[in-house]
Design a protein around this motif. Structure first.
Motif, PDB file in Angstrom:
ATOM      1  N   CYS A 100      23.611  23.582  32.472  1.00  0.00           N
ATOM      2  CA  CYS A 100      23.416  23.630  33.943  1.00  0.00           C
ATOM      3  C   CYS A 100      24.481  22.862  34.717  1.00  0.00           C
ATOM      4  CB  CYS A 100      22.021  23.122  34.296  1.00  0.00           C
ATOM      5  SG  CYS A 100      21.830  21.334  34.098  1.00  0.00           S
ATOM      6  N   GLY A 101      25.286  22.048  34.040  1.00  0.00           N
ATOM      7  CA  GLY A 101      26.357  21.314  34.714  1.00  0.00           C
ATOM      8  C   GLY A 101      25.943  19.993  35.345  1.00  0.00           C
ATOM      9  N   THR A 102      24.668  19.630  35.226  1.00  0.00           N
ATOM     10  CA  THR A 102      24.174  18.369  35.785  1.00  0.00           C
ATOM     11  C   THR A 102      24.626  17.207  34.902  1.00  0.00           C
ATOM     12  OG1 THR A 102      22.244  19.524  36.661  1.00  0.00           O
ATOM     13  CG2 THR A 102      22.068  17.130  36.460  1.00  0.00           C
ATOM     14  N   SER A 103      24.781  16.037  35.504  1.00  0.00           N
ATOM     15  CA  SER A 103      25.185  14.872  34.725  1.00  0.00           C
ATOM     16  C   SER A 103      24.119  14.503  33.708  1.00  0.00           C
ATOM     17  CB  SER A 103      25.474  13.690  35.645  1.00  0.00           C
ATOM     18  OG  SER A 103      24.327  13.338  36.373  1.00  0.00           O
ATOM     19  N   THR A 104      24.556  13.931  32.604  1.00  0.00           N
ATOM     20  CA  THR A 104      23.634  13.458  31.578  1.00  0.00           C
ATOM     21  C   THR A 104      23.229  12.025  31.858  1.00  0.00           C
ATOM     22  OG1 THR A 104      25.409  12.649  30.153  1.00  0.00           O
ATOM     23  CG2 THR A 104      24.708  14.943  29.823  1.00  0.00           C
ATOM     24  N   ALA A 105      22.284  11.521  31.112  1.00  0.00           N
ATOM     25  CA  ALA A 105      21.773  10.165  31.329  1.00  0.00           C
ATOM     26  C   ALA A 105      22.856   9.101  31.161  1.00  0.00           C
ATOM     27  CB  ALA A 105      20.624   9.897  30.361  1.00  0.00           C
ATOM     28  N   PHE A 106      23.835   9.334  30.307  1.00  0.00           N
ATOM     29  CA  PHE A 106      24.875   8.339  30.051  1.00  0.00           C
ATOM     30  C   PHE A 106      26.094   8.523  30.959  1.00  0.00           C
ATOM     31  CE2 PHE A 106      23.727   7.269  25.360  1.00  0.00           C
ATOM     32  CZ  PHE A 106      22.480   6.860  25.752  1.00  0.00           C
ATOM     33  N   ALA A 107      26.026   9.422  31.937  1.00  0.00           N
ATOM     34  CA  ALA A 107      27.176   9.686  32.801  1.00  0.00           C
ATOM     35  C   ALA A 107      27.504   8.516  33.720  1.00  0.00           C
ATOM     36  CB  ALA A 107      26.937  10.936  33.642  1.00  0.00           C
TER      37      ALA A 107
END
Length: 71
Positions: free
Chosen positions: A63-70
């Motif tokens: 989906c292109g959303t940032s991940t938790a570690f971004a």
């Protein structure tokens, strides 16, 4: 996961609305910093399946959303 402000119990899911320990409403409690790197988009199929990305992945490849570690 969320930590209940009333009793301190942790939820097992980010989507939890009520505490497992005391039943208090935790719908608006901030999500704790995760120790696994998952997609942060609650509607994404990879978030729902709790797909774990490598620690260096900064965006979900679905989906292109940032991940938790971004951050």
């Amino acid at each position: 996961m969320k930590t209940c402000t009333n009793c301190g119990r942790q939820s097992y899911r980010i989507e939890s609305k009520f505490c497992l320990g005391c039943g208090d409403n935790i719908a608006n409690v901030a999500v704790d910093a995760p120790n696994i790197n998952i997609c942060t988009n609650l509607d994404c199929e990879y978030h729902k399946s709790q797909f774990i990305y490598p620690d260096d992945a900064r965006f979900c490849d679905i989906c292109g959303t940032s991940t938790a570690f971004a951050k």
